[in-house]
Structures are given as structure tokens and as C-alpha cells.
Scaffold this active site. Structure first.
Site, short mmCIF file in Angstrom:
data_model
loop_
_atom_site.label_atom_id
_atom_site.label_comp_id
_atom_site.label_asym_id
_atom_site.label_seq_id
_atom_site.Cartn_x
_atom_site.Cartn_y
_atom_site.Cartn_z
N HIS A 26 -46.12 13.68 22.25
CA HIS A 26 -45.90 15.23 21.63
C HIS A 26 -44.90 15.01 20.55
CE1 HIS A 26 -42.78 15.41 24.75
NE2 HIS A 26 -41.84 15.92 23.72
N ASP A 35 -48.63 11.02 28.08
CA ASP A 35 -47.69 11.64 27.02
C ASP A 35 -46.50 10.45 26.64
OD1 ASP A 35 -46.30 13.11 25.23
OD2 ASP A 35 -45.23 14.43 26.58
N SER A 94 -36.66 13.92 23.89
CA SER A 94 -38.03 13.40 24.20
C SER A 94 -38.08 12.05 23.92
CB SER A 94 -38.95 14.36 23.71
OG SER A 94 -39.53 15.34 24.29
#
Length: 477
Positions: A184, A219, A328
Site C-alpha cells: 500500500h 501487503d 508503514s
């Protein structure tokens, strides 16, 4: 097991349009329950949750208004030997060169309007390309040592598709520039498959980068820095050796603040969460029998991203180390500074999806899974995932339930489950040696294994516990 996630109706104002890499299934209504957010944040600050939502998303990979370069002048660092005897300090501090002290006003630099975080001059210990400030070398503790070892292996990633962009974190895998991060982060939450990537190392060097491969089912993504050499790869630890209560340190660029270090513990293990995917397969083969996940995922693109997303189930380490937008793809390390996870999502309470931050419930993809998937991506450009060939639901939610687990409602003929002797009505309570409490657990653990893996499944049939060996099929992506 769970592969075909039934389509759900779009929320008001949502589009059913898709990109080739994404599913047409929209996310679950965030008003239905607390939800998990990835570490990605949009540049426009859009993306507030629906009214009545008990939790709000706090994306942690992309953040507006902050630069991707480290704040202040790059500083090399290390630390003096610890004198307090804290766990792990001696081993790591011994690696550092405590003699190379740089005196003077080597300040942290003003992250806000040029303001300095320190009123007095600072002493910085130097040991290679990192940015860890030490004001009192005689009082260096284990966390300082861990930070000095880990920071050189963590980078800040800036992604742009020409009209929008943001920043996240990444972890160096090899000296020549392979870096792991989240899908992402590099796809801007599924908005683009061909982003422009710029990567800044802890010592301020800037590289262009390209995507080697993405794995939306977990992810994860691998990128390659252009013309890189002499980088500092992270050292892996086995996430299978962790205990609840073990020390954790998260390193990344929350809110664009590169080389940020936060500490905590392993809050829980064998946790699984169901979240939206930035590029879910269009036609997965098994699914969670229409369950509404207690978690929602908002990638933070708000009105910029009109693409509906499918959902994925992933196994995670839960930690209370502060993880915020921008973390992230960054590192979660243990008391020896070794990688135990890649930060992926957080739970937030209150606020909007772009303003809420850490409340001490963060999630990282275990290092054992990260290593398998990244090795496959570097080798083949893509990773494989196991397929059980069954439809499952939550056993505890069924009327008259006597045990928790994943209830098999349907078995695919000729699939892995059928070949292992599983059938409708069985309740799976353990898979690959790990406890299974619901359908999300089973889905996550099956996906964590490579296609063709053989493992043991424990199930309850007619109130009798049985076990079987199962050889997984391959999930089509």
C-alpha cells in the site's frame, strides 16, 4: 478455508470501478465495528470515517505536508557501552565505536518552523551512517544501542503518481539495494501500479527505485534502489521464537520524521486481522462465508481513491510500540536489534482517518513470513500462497456452538481439504501448530504458507478431535 470473499454493496458515494490489479469488492461499512488502518496517509488529508464509527482509520504509510528527507543535517551515530546492565545493551553497544565522539552543536534540527528540540549543545557518537543523537554517553541504554544498530537499515520512501503522493518506510535487505516495504506504500493504496519512487537512507543519500514485485495478499512489496552499493542490510530474527512481553523497537518515518525510534513489548502473538487490500486478487478461490470482519481498513486516499478494494487476512504480531502514519513498511526489531516484523497497520480510536494516531495497538507482519515472501519476490518477481479449498465461517458464531474455531461449510472437490479428508461440518482448531479461533485465523495461516506446503490440521468432528496432513494448493492471483 477462506478464499472467495462474497461481494458486498458499495457504501454511499463509493464507486464500483476497479483497476486491473484490484478486486471489485468494496470494504465493509466502518460503522459496524472497530477497524484497523494501514500506515499510509494521503496528501490531501481526506478520508474521514462514516458517522457512528467506533474506531477511525489512521493510515500510516503516507503523510501530507512533510518532506521525505531526514530533518536536520545527517549525523552518524553509535553509543557508549551501557552501564545499567539492561538486557541486550552490552551485546549491541560492544559493536559500536564509542571513541569517535563529535562535540559541539550537532543538533537534531528543527522539524517545526526551524525550532530546535534541544536548548544546549549535544554530543554525538559516531559509528557508520545513522542518525542517533546521544547527549550523555555515560548513560546510554539498550534502546539507544538498538537504534544505532537498526537505523542505518531503515529508509524513507516517497511515492508519487504525478497527481498525488506520500511517504512511508522500508527496510534494507541487501547491500546492493533490495528493500522491503508494504504494497500500500508503493501503490499509493492501490491508486497506481507504476509510481515514481524516491528513497532516502538514514544518512541522507537519495536513490531512485523501481518495484521488483508486490504481494497484495500479505501487503508486502520489494523495491530495488538504482546504483546502490554498500548499504546496511537488516539482520533477521525468527518471529517463531518470540514470547509475549519481549522487548520491541519500531523504526521508521512517522509523519515524515525519518529515523524515529519508539519502544514497547510484544503485546500478543498468533493474532490475525482482516483488512482491505490495495490490490486484492480479482477472483480468489475461497472465502470467509460472508463474515463481517471486526476490523476495517482505510488506506487514507479518501476521495482521491475511488477504487473498491477486496479484503485480505494476515497473521500479525501485536505491539504497543507507537506506530503512526509513515511507519508503514518500517522495522519492528527485538532486543538485539534484529528484525521480527514489518509494520503494517494500527488500530485507532476517535478522530479522522488522517489525523488519528497510535493508541498502543499496532500490528507487524512476522519476520518468518516476510523472509519467505521477499525471497520469492526477489527470485521470481512474485510470491505464492497456500489454498485449502474450503468455505469457512466462525464456529463460535453458530447456534449451539461448543468450541471456537473455523467452521467448514463447504469443501471444494479435489482440493487440499477434500484430499486430506476434511468435510463440511468440521471445525478446525489448529493449523500448522498454531491455534485457530475463527475463519480469519485459518485464512491468514493458510496464506502465510507457500503453495505446495504440507502441514498438520487439527479439527473437531462429532465432538471428537482428529488430525490430518494437508498439502496446500496454490491461490490464483
Amino acid at each position: 478455508m477462506s478464499d472467495t470473499i462474497p461481494p458486498r454493496p458499495p457504501l454511499p458515494g463509493q464507486s464500483r470501478s476497479t483497476t486491473p490489479a484490484e478486486s471489485a469488492t468494496p470494504p465493509v461499512d466502518p460503522a459496524q465495528a472497530p477497524y484497523i488502518a494501514p500506515h499510509a496517509r494521503p496528501l490531501d488529508g481526506a478520508g474521514a470515517p462514516p458517522a457512528g464509527a467506533s474506531f477511525s482509520a489512521a493510515p500510516t504509510g503516507i503523510h501530507p505536508t512533510v518532506p521525505t528527507q531526514p530533518y536536520g543535517a545527517p549525523q552518524a551515530s553509535a553509543s557508549a557501552p551501557a552501564s545499567d546492565g539492561k538486557v541486550g545493551a552490552g551485546k549491541i553497544v560492544a559493536i559500536m565505536v564509542a571513541a569517535a565522539l563529535v562535540g559541539g552543536a550537532a543538533g537534531l534540527g528543527g522539524a517545526a518552523a526551524g525550532a530546535s528540540f534541544f536548548g544546549a549543545a549535544q554530543t554525538v557518537v559516531t559509528s557508520g551512517p545513522s542518525t542517533v543523537t546521544v547527549n550523555s554517553p555515560d548513560d546510554v541504554n539498550a534502546t539507544t544501542a538498538i537504534a544505532a544498530k537498526t537505523v542505518p537499515s531503515v529508509v524513507t520512501i516517497s511515492a508519487s503518481d504525478g497527481s498525488s503522493g506520500g511517504t512511508g518506510s522500508g527496510v534494507i535487505l541487501t547491500e546492493d539495494g533490495y528493500v522491503v516495504t508494504n504494497t500500500h506504500v508503493v501503490t499509493l493504496d492501490g491508486a497506481t501500479a507504476d509510481p515514481s519512487l524516491r528513497v532516502t537512507t538514514s544518512d541522507g543519500k537519495v536513490y531512485q527505485a523501481t518495484i521488483v514485485g508486490t504481494d497484495p495478499m500479505y501487503d508486502l512489496a520489494v523495491i530495488k534502489l538504482t546504483d546502490a552499493e554498500g548499504l546496511t542490510p537488516i539482520e533477521f530474527a525468527s518471529s517463531g521464537d518470540l514470547n509475549v512481553g519481549d522487548q520491541t523497537v519500531a523504526v521508521g518515518a512517522p509523519l515524515g520524521l525519518a529515523n524515529t525510534v519508539t519502544t514497547g513489548i510484544v503485546s500478543a502473538l498468533n493474532r490475525s486481522i482482516s483488512i482491505a487490500s490495495s490490490a486484492a486478487p480479482e477472483t480468489p478461490s475461497e472465502g470467509e462465508e460472508g463474515n463481517e470482519s471486526p476490523f476495517q481498513f482505510d488506506f487514507g486516499q479518501g476521495e482521491q481513491n475511488t477504487t473498491a478494494s477486496g479484503s485480505i487476512s494476515i497473521a500479525v504480531i501485536q505491539t504497543d510500540a507507537a506506530i503512526n502514519p509513515g511507519n508503514s513498511g518500517g522495522a519492528l526489531v527485538d532486543g538485539d536489534g534484529k528484525l521480527i516484523g514489518i509494520n503494517v497497520a494500527i488500530a485507532t480510536a476517535g478522530g479522522t482517518s488522517t489525523e488519528a494516531g497510535s493508541i498502543g495497538v499496532g500490528f507487524s507482519i512476522p519476520s518468518d513470513i516476510v523472509q519467505r515472501i521477499t525471497d520469492e519476490i526477489i527470485e521470481d518477481g512474485a510470491a505464492t500462497h497456500g489454498l485449502l479449498g474450503a468455505m469457512v465461517g466462525d464456529a463460535a458464531a453458530r447456534e449451539g456452538a461448543t468450541t471456537a474455531g473455523a467452521y467448514i461449510s463447504e469443501v471444494t472437490g479435489g482440493g487440499a481439504a477434500a484430499s486430506a479428508g476434511l468435510r463440511a461440518g468440521d471445525v478446525v482448531t489448529s493449523f500448522n501448530g498454531l491455534p485457530i479461533t475463527d475463519a480469519t485465523d485459518l485464512t491468514a495461516q493458510v496464506r502465510a504458507l507457500a503453495a505446495g506446503s504440507t502441514t498438520t490440521v487439527v479439527y473437531v468432528r462429532d465432538e471428537q478431535t482428529q488430525s490430518a496432513e494437508v498439502t496446500l494448493g496454490e491461490l490464483e492471483q
